[in-house]
Design an enzyme around this catalytic site. Structure first.
Site, PDB file in Angstrom:
ATOM      1  N   SER A 174       0.847  -1.203   0.000  1.00  0.00           N
ATOM      2  CA  SER A 174       0.000   0.000   0.000  1.00  0.00           C
ATOM      3  C   SER A 174       0.877   1.245   0.000  1.00  0.00           C
ATOM      4  CB  SER A 174      -0.966  -0.030   1.195  1.00  0.00           C
ATOM      5  OG  SER A 174      -0.270  -0.109   2.413  1.00  0.00           O
ATOM      6  N   CYS A 175       0.561   2.197   0.857  1.00  0.00           N
ATOM      7  CA  CYS A 175       1.160   3.528   0.748  1.00  0.00           C
ATOM      8  C   CYS A 175       2.612   3.548   1.210  1.00  0.00           C
ATOM      9  CB  CYS A 175       0.343   4.532   1.551  1.00  0.00           C
ATOM     10  SG  CYS A 175       0.471   4.295   3.330  1.00  0.00           S
TER      11      CYS A 175
END
Length: 788
Positions: free
Chosen positions: A579-580
């Site tokens: 993800s981020c």
């Protein structure tokens, strides 16, 4: 007066009442002898000793010279210390056995001769029994010709008769014990003691676990109904007792089983290289045979209620009995399932190759089928409470039952969700293709947890969630998600190229530092680590911290020199880029923590104890911060856990001296962590360190490794004492708690006292370690926080 000769068979146990009845019934001469020798034995051993004397005077069918030795050896074992010297075998040759009184006068003797005679002399009376040469099973000889080979046996009954008396059992067991290899002798002796106690006490349960056995004796107590044999090295089992109802054999080396008793009700054979099963008894109710190497199953009994065949190599299952309630068949090679019984309640078929499921029974309340090839699900039963189907190829879900409590559908291809039951308590749709959510999600209970991580949720959906969950009075579920949404798939570069971007260029004439990373690219999880390095260059730390690249270069240099550390780090990278960018930063912290602990365990701080304690303090502080972060997560309705954990680490880096933590993160503003939260956390960590750190470091594994290298004799002595303390405490708990309650042999009860004994021994070990730690670390443990 002639001997009182009966059938030669006595009950498995003899009560004191029976002893006196025998003693006063025309007083056979062996009883007169008994009066002269009973003081050799304590009261608790007299019953068994009299039984043995009776058997010596009346040798049963199949008696051999070895049996005679065993019986006299048993008497020596049962006698008081000192009196065993009055019990002899081989005094006047290998075939002469006797018992002497305190004046060295013979009380009883047995003589064997080459003609096959077994002569008992007792108080002036003599009786000779005719032995036969066992040349073949069931065949009787009339003598022992010179030069013949074989074993003399008494000729009253066929030689194959099973033991009838404790003495007969003991003869077989003692011979088995004496035949033990050196490394197995202690284990066999302990098992013989258990079997004797089982026989004498009439205990129906026999547990011979963790004794290092490679074999069992040919005969086990015939009366037992439960036999438990965990964690030995058995490759086969003897004939099983006819009354057996429960058989459990785990952690051995069995490849096959003997014929099973007809009355067997429960069979548990797990963690063996078992390749096939014999015919199963018709009354079997429970069959647990997981963790073996079975490729097929026999016909299943009609009344079978529980079937566990997980962790085998089954490609198919036979027809399932109509009474079956529970079926566990995960981690096999199943491509399809047979028709399911109408009363089935639990079905676990995860980690197979199933492309579809049959019609599900109406009584089913638990369905686990993750990691298969399912593209759709059949209609779900109305009473279903657990649906675990992660790791498949589902693009949609059927209507969900109103009673459903747990729904796990991560790692599929779902683009939408159906209406969610209001009573749902756990929902995981991690790594799907959801862009929007059903309205029913926000109406779930405040006790419900929802994991939406790894989905490409639209900005509109995320904004709506933020507004709803931050509204006053919100009482819906706790929702976990990715602040920046799921990362798009990207091409992975060769590892040496990714590493080269971080490493310092070589001087002229020197090999490029990235060259050796060519071969590292062939190691497990190298691709994941390459992607991780590329993602690091997109983080706030790379953009804003001028020294960040040098830190990573130095870190990579150590990884290049340490294969074990490199393997652990590469493995961690597999979850770091889903993800981020803040997730990438968080996992960098985790990797650096692993590096610190690894360095301590390898001996880097053996001559720098101040640095060792400093590393321990950092691990302690990070552990406390993680606890605080977890508590904070529980108070937030819409939360990305990574952001919360990273917020505490990042913002308290300086005040808590966290050397493994970077200085920047991207999404602190939406982490939900306030300035007050950070101030409170700092005070909590410092207070905890002041009051708890001395005890914490006492249990820290890296410290133990250092002490083992610097003071090996003292630490080894404490380790040995820990083992003996455990054994002594376990015996005490068994004698004072299990035995009075009749729980000897009960696996759960023995496991419970084992854990208590282990905890007690560990506490004693740490108490013994404390003076050494204080002596070596001294003032390093007294460092206080400086006043700000």
């Amino acid at each position: 007066m002639p001997f009182h000769i009966g059938s030669g068979c006595l009950p498995a146990t003899i009560s004191n009442r029976r002893i006196y009845r025998i003693a006063w019934s025309d007083t056979p001469p062996e009883m007169s002898s008994w009066e002269k020798m009973k003081e050799f034995f304590c009261s608790t051993h007299q019953t068994e000793a009299l039984e043995c004397i009776w058997t010596i005077c009346h040798p049963p069918a199949g008696t051999t010279r070895e049996d005679v030795i065993n019986r006299f050896e048993l008497l020596r074992t049962l006698a008081y210390a000192g009196w065993e010297e009055s019990i002899h075998s081989g005094q006047h040759g290998e075939n002469y056995f006797c018992i002497l009184d305190e004046d060295s006068q013979e009380i009883l003797s047995v003589t064997l001769d080459d003609a096959g005679n077994y002569t008992v002399n007792c108080q002036g009376y003599s009786e000779t029994h005719r032995l036969t040469l066992d040349t073949a099973q069931g065949e009787e000889g009339t003598g022992h010709a010179e030069g013949a080979s074989g074993t003399f046996r008494t000729s009253f009954l066929p030689a194959t008769t099973a033991p009838q008396t404790p003495a007969e059992y003991d003869a077989v067991w003692s011979a088995w014990r004496r035949a033990a290899p050196a490394e197995e002798s202690r284990g066999r002796a302990a098992v013989v003691q258990k079997m004797r106690a089982c026989l004498n006490n009439g205990n129906a349960v026999l547990n011979v676990g963790e004794s290092g056995l490679t074999t069992l004796p040919d005969c086990l107590p015939a009366h037992i109904t439960t036999l438990v044999i965990p964690d030995n090295n058995l490759t086969s089992l003897p004939a099983l007792p006819p009354e057996l109802r429960t058989l459990e054999v785990s952690g051995n080396q069995l490849t096959s089983l003997p014929v099973l008793p007809p009355g067997l009700l429960e069979l548990s054979i797990f963690s063996n290289p078992l390749t096939h099963l014999p015919a199963l008894p018709s009354g079997l109710c429970k069959l647990w045979i997981f963790g073996n190497q079975l490729t097929s199953l026999p016909v299943l009994p009609p009344g079978l209620q529980e079937l566990s065949v997980s962790d085998n190599q089954l490609a198919s299952l036979p027809a399932l009995p109509s009474e079956l309630c529970k079926l566990w068949a995960y981690n096999n090679q199943l491509t399809s399932l047979p028709m399911l019984p109408s009363g089935l309640q639990e079905l676990s078929v995860s980690d197979n190759q199933l492309a579809s499921l049959p019609t599900l029974p109406s009584e089913l309340y638990k369905l686990w089928a993750y990691n298969n090839r399912l593209t759709s699900l059949p209609a779900l039963p109305s009473g279903l409470k657990e649906l675990i189907v992660s790791g498949n190829r589902l693009t949609s879900l059927p209507v969900l039952p109103s009673e459903l409590k747990e729904l796990m559908v991560s790692g599929n291809r779902l683009t939408s969700l159906p209406m969610l039951p209001s009573g749902l308590l756990s929902l995981s749709v991690y790594r799907n293709q959801l862009t929007r959510l059903p309205e029913s999600l926000i109406h779930l209970s405040s006790e419900t947890t929802v994991n939406l991580e790894g989905n490409p949720l639209s900005e509109r959906t995320l904004q709506a969630l933020r507004e709803i969950t931050s509204a006053p009075g919100y009482s819906g579920p706790i929702i976990r998600f990715d602040m920046a949404g799921a990362s798009a798939p990207r091409e992975t570069r060769a590892l040496h190229l990714a590493a080269a971007d971080w490493l310092v260029p070589a001087r002229e004439g020197e090999p490029a530092p990235a060259d050796r990373w060519h071969m590292f690219g062939q190691e497990d999880n190298a691709d994941a680590f390459s992607l991780f390095l590329d993602r690091l260059s997109e983080t706030e730390n790379f953009i804003k911290d001028a020294g960040f690249k040098a830190q990573i270069s130095s870190w990579l240099a150590q990884l290049a020199e340490d294969e074990a550390l490199r393997a652990n780090t590469f493995a961690m990278a597999t979850e770091a880029t889903s993800s981020c960018e803040d997730r990438v930063t968080f996992f960098l912290h985790q990797m650096k923590n692993v590096q610190l602990v690894h360095n301590a365990e390898k001996g880097q701080y053996d001559n720098d104890l101040a640095a060792l304690v400093a590393t321990g303090r950092e691990m302690f502080r990070l552990g406390k911060l993680e606890q605080i972060a977890r508590e904070k997560v529980r108070t937030l309705a819409l939360v990305d856990e990574i952001e919360v954990w990273l917020a505490y680490q990042n913002k308290l880096k300086k005040s808590l001296g966290l050397t493994s933590v970077t200085s920047e993160m991207r999404f602190f503003d939406v982490s939900g962590v306030t300035v007050t939260d950070l101030q409170d956390a700092e005070l909590q960590v410092k207070a905890a360190e002041k009051s708890e750190f001395r005890e914490w470091i006492l249990q820290w594994g890296p410290l133990h490794r250092v002490l083992e290298r610097k003071a090996p004799e003292r630490v080894n002595a404490l380790r040995e004492k820990q083992i003996s303390d455990y054994e002594e405490t376990y015996r005490m708990l068994s004698d004072t708690e299990l035995r009075p309650s009749g729980l000897v042999g009960n696996t759960d009860a023995e496991r419970t006292i084992g854990a208590r004994a282990m905890e007690s021994a560990k506490k004693t070990f740490l108490d013994g370690l404390r003076p050494l730690v204080e002596e070596m670390l001294g003032s390093y443990l007294n460092v206080q926080w400086r006043r700000n």
